[in-house]
Design a protein around this motif. Structure first.
Motif, PDB file in Angstrom:
ATOM      1  N   LEU A  17       0.821  -0.940   0.005  1.00 55.94           N
ATOM      2  CA  LEU A  17      -0.188  -0.068   0.093  1.00 55.94           C
ATOM      3  C   LEU A  17       0.841   0.986  -0.008  1.00 55.94           C
ATOM      4  O   LEU A  17       0.702   2.035  -0.566  1.00 55.94           O
ATOM      5  N   VAL A  18       1.853   1.190   0.702  1.00 53.92           N
ATOM      6  CA  VAL A  18       2.570   2.555   0.968  1.00 53.92           C
ATOM      7  C   VAL A  18       3.692   2.633  -0.315  1.00 53.92           C
ATOM      8  O   VAL A  18       3.700   3.750  -0.764  1.00 53.92           O
ATOM      9  N   ALA A  55     -10.590   5.113  -2.413  1.00 56.03           N
ATOM     10  CA  ALA A  55     -11.114   6.168  -2.534  1.00 56.03           C
ATOM     11  C   ALA A  55      -9.889   7.388  -2.326  1.00 56.03           C
ATOM     12  O   ALA A  55      -9.775   8.475  -3.121  1.00 56.03           O
ATOM     13  N   ALA A  56      -9.113   7.210  -1.338  1.00 54.12           N
ATOM     14  CA  ALA A  56      -8.107   8.204  -0.811  1.00 54.12           C
ATOM     15  C   ALA A  56      -6.874   7.915  -1.656  1.00 54.12           C
ATOM     16  O   ALA A  56      -6.152   8.895  -1.737  1.00 54.12           O
ATOM     17  N   LEU A  57      -6.730   6.993  -2.510  1.00 51.91           N
ATOM     18  CA  LEU A  57      -5.573   6.782  -3.339  1.00 51.91           C
ATOM     19  C   LEU A  57      -5.395   7.951  -4.518  1.00 51.91           C
ATOM     20  O   LEU A  57      -4.078   8.496  -4.662  1.00 51.91           O
ATOM     21  N   GLY A  58      -6.283   8.560  -4.920  1.00 49.85           N
ATOM     22  CA  GLY A  58      -6.074   9.635  -5.799  1.00 49.85           C
ATOM     23  C   GLY A  58      -5.630  10.786  -5.203  1.00 49.85           C
ATOM     24  O   GLY A  58      -4.761  11.365  -5.510  1.00 49.85           O
ATOM     25  N   GLY A  62       1.476  10.346  -4.506  1.00 49.32           N
ATOM     26  CA  GLY A  62       2.492  11.040  -4.206  1.00 49.32           C
ATOM     27  C   GLY A  62       3.070  11.408  -2.860  1.00 49.32           C
ATOM     28  O   GLY A  62       3.710  11.699  -2.333  1.00 49.32           O
ATOM     29  N   MET A  63       2.161  10.953  -2.001  1.00 51.03           N
ATOM     30  CA  MET A  63       2.257  11.042  -0.540  1.00 51.03           C
ATOM     31  C   MET A  63       3.549  10.419  -0.308  1.00 51.03           C
ATOM     32  O   MET A  63       3.837   8.967  -0.260  1.00 51.03           O
ATOM     33  N   LEU A  85       2.117  15.381   2.043  1.00 52.70           N
ATOM     34  CA  LEU A  85       1.812  15.693   0.822  1.00 52.70           C
ATOM     35  C   LEU A  85       2.578  17.185   0.612  1.00 52.70           C
ATOM     36  O   LEU A  85       2.946  17.767   1.608  1.00 52.70           O
ATOM     37  N   PRO A  86       2.518  17.672  -0.386  1.00 47.92           N
ATOM     38  CA  PRO A  86       3.196  19.066  -0.690  1.00 47.92           C
ATOM     39  C   PRO A  86       2.607  20.138   0.355  1.00 47.92           C
ATOM     40  O   PRO A  86       3.677  20.930   0.779  1.00 47.92           O
ATOM     41  N   ASP A  87       1.202  20.199   0.527  1.00 49.37           N
ATOM     42  CA  ASP A  87       0.926  21.155   1.474  1.00 49.37           C
ATOM     43  C   ASP A  87       0.500  20.769   2.731  1.00 49.37           C
ATOM     44  O   ASP A  87      -0.371  21.514   3.486  1.00 49.37           O
TER      45      ASP A  87
END
Length: 127
Positions: A17-18, A55-58, A62-63, A85-87
């Motif tokens: 998953l990671v 659903a959270a994958l999208g 890049g996380m 994540l970037p922000d």
């Protein structure tokens, strides 16, 4: 099962998953009666939780996930991770219970890293 074996089960369940968003491998490590508990007292079934993960994958593509601690005591394994994540950056503690070589329950606590200092004095209404 030993604590080492339980840590291995959780490590293998999370690795795909990671690394690549492999939800099917994660699913193969969950018991059919798996229950996911959130800190807001809501729970979800195996199917509901896997649907939420998919659903959270999208939005989380890049996380970066850094597993800081992987600890075991008896049939429980604790994963302490930092996810970026970037922000946004969060710190997560997952507690997983292993039964019959599968993950039977999971508890999850998520804290935005930016709120950590304020949460250290949660009892003070002035903060």
């Amino acid at each position: 099962m030993t604590t080492t074996e339980n840590k291995s089960i959780v490590g293998r369940a999370l690795a795909g998953l990671v690394d690549s968003g492999d939800v099917d491998t994660l699913a193969s490590f969950l018991s059919e009666d798996f229950i996911h508990h959130r800190s807001d007292s809501t729970t979800s079934t195996r199917a509901q939780w896997l649907a939420a993960v998919r659903a959270a994958l999208g939005p989380t593509a890049g996380m970066r996930v850094d597993i800081l601690h992987l600890l075991a005591d008896g049939d429980h394994v604790v994963v302490h991770s930092r996810r970026r994540l970037p922000d946004v950056e969060i710190v997560v503690v997952d507690v997983l219970r292993i039964a019959d070589r599968l993950i039977a329950e999971a508890w999850e606590v998520i804290e935005p890293a930016a709120h950590a200092a304020a949460n250290g004095t949660w009892w003070d209404p002035a903060v």
